[in-house]
Design an enzyme around this catalytic site. Structure first.
Site, mmCIF file in Angstrom:
data_model
loop_
_atom_site.group_PDB
_atom_site.id
_atom_site.type_symbol
_atom_site.label_atom_id
_atom_site.label_comp_id
_atom_site.label_asym_id
_atom_site.label_seq_id
_atom_site.Cartn_x
_atom_site.Cartn_y
_atom_site.Cartn_z
ATOM 1 N N LYS A 83 4.086 -21.767 -1.148
ATOM 2 C CA LYS A 83 5.166 -20.877 -0.460
ATOM 3 C C LYS A 83 4.032 -19.621 0.202
ATOM 4 O O LYS A 83 3.294 -19.029 -0.694
ATOM 5 C CB LYS A 83 5.965 -20.191 -1.592
HETATM 6 C C1 5RP Z 1 9.122 -12.949 -5.220
HETATM 7 C C2 5RP Z 1 9.045 -14.061 -4.638
HETATM 8 C C3 5RP Z 1 10.249 -14.341 -3.814
HETATM 9 O O1 5RP Z 1 11.038 -15.539 -4.301
HETATM 10 C C4 5RP Z 1 10.028 -14.392 -2.342
HETATM 11 O O2 5RP Z 1 9.496 -13.143 -1.957
HETATM 12 C C5 5RP Z 1 11.211 -14.809 -1.484
HETATM 13 O O3 5RP Z 1 12.190 -13.942 -1.281
HETATM 14 P P1 5RP Z 1 12.110 -13.008 -0.049
HETATM 15 O O4 5RP Z 1 12.696 -14.064 1.110
HETATM 16 O O5 5RP Z 1 13.248 -12.245 -0.290
HETATM 17 O O6 5RP Z 1 10.933 -12.415 0.219
HETATM 18 O O7 5RP Z 1 8.357 -15.206 -4.613
HETATM 19 O O8 5RP Z 1 7.841 -12.766 -5.680
#
Ligand code: 5RP
Length: 299
Positions: free
Chosen positions: A203
């Site tokens: 991610k």
């Molecule tokens: C935080 C994360 C969150 O899951 C990620 O940031 C996704 O959320 P957003 O779209 O609100 O940023 O991994 O550490």
């Protein structure tokens, strides 16, 4: 036991039909074990190869942030429209119904709160507990370039080793420290390190310039994190560009649950991810759903 009387002679051998070896549809996942592929298939839709994952794990370091004060009230009604949920085991066990089943990727690292150094994380879930919860994957933060770089990468590699024993994929989450530059060069480095060291999916954040080089040089599927709340058109544009530039889906949080109409936003994001709907049309869909009875958020 099957009845052994009058057993028929087997005869339908289909000699003329060669057995096919089907390639698995996700990038970099062809050599994974059956169980891991099957878990992937519950997260990434086989018809599109993409996912809309809803991230609601923020409480693990932020506490009850805006939009997640009452997950039972505000998030559970959205679950029919997500491909997967990214959350902690505490929220899962306490408020997420086990049926109808939503595929879950468990937040598996944690420790420091927003009051301390966020990179100082440890593994926070035993892989056996993830399996007990029937998780489809576990997610762990890696702080490439941060003060705890090696420790966070080691957290990930230990989870990768445990996950490989049981067919549980690991989502490497590229975390960016406050002082670090968020550009394609950094994300190429961080995503590639995560994949090279075993994460089966990664991610990362979207960057305007060169995101396609990030997805191209990462050998496993990338899902886009949403980041801070943006106006809906901007968030839909970002998701659209990420998908068109090679992301295999999104793992968005605030841009969905902090929207004035989370269900409408979620459905618009779905159309962007799975139907390649361009952003302006996705915004129109959002507005229609937001004001119409069918897609409204109960207003
Ligand atoms: C935080 C994360 C969150 O899951 C990620 O940031 C996704 O959320 P957003 O779209 O609100 O940023 O991994 O550490």
């Amino acid at each position: 036991m099957a009845d052994t009387d009058d057993i028929q002679q087997a005869k339908y051998y289909h000699h003329d039909v060669p057995q096919q070896n089907r390639a698995f549809y996700l990038k970099g996942a062809g050599a994974l074990d059956w169980g891991m592929q099957n878990r992937f298939a519950r997260v990434f839709r086989p018809d599109t190869g993409r996912t809309v994952m809803l991230a609601i794990d923020h409480g693990y370091f932020l506490g009850p942030t805006t939009g997640l004060e009452r997950v039972d009230v505000d998030i559970v009604p959205l679950l029919g429209h997500v491909d997967a949920l990214f959350c902690t085991r505490g929220i899962l066990r306490s408020v997420i119904p086990s049926a109808p089943a939503v595929p879950v990727v468990l937040r598996a690292s944690g420790g420091p709160s927003i009051l301390r150094d966020l990179s100082d994380e440890e593994i926070a879930v035993d892989v056996e507990d993830a399996l007990r919860l029937n998780a489809c994957g576990v997610g762990v933060q890696v702080f490439v370039g941060g003060p705890n770089e090696t420790k966070s990468v080691h957290n990930m590699t230990r989870l990768v080793d445990a996950g490989l024993r049981y067919g549980l994929p690991v989502l490497g989450v590229t975390a960016v420290g406050k002082d670090m530059v968020r550009d394609a060069r950094y994300f190429r480095l961080a995503t590639r390190i995560a994949a090279e060291l075993g994460a089966q999916m990664v991610k990362t954040y979207y960057v305007e310039d060169g995101f396609e080089t990030v997805t191209a040089s990462c050998p496993v599927p990338i899902v886009m994190a949403g980041g801070k709340k943006l106006p809906e058109l901007e968030a839909l544009t970002m998701a659209y560009r990420a998908i068109q530039q090679g992301a295999a889906g999104v793992d968005m949080g605030r841009n969905i649950f902090q929207s004035e109409a989370p269900l409408a936003m979620l459905r618009a994001v779905n159309a962007v991810v799975h139907e390649d709907l361009p952003p302006r049309q996705a915004l129109e869909l959002f507005e229609t759903l937001r004001h119409g009875a069918a897609g409204s958020d109960g207003a």
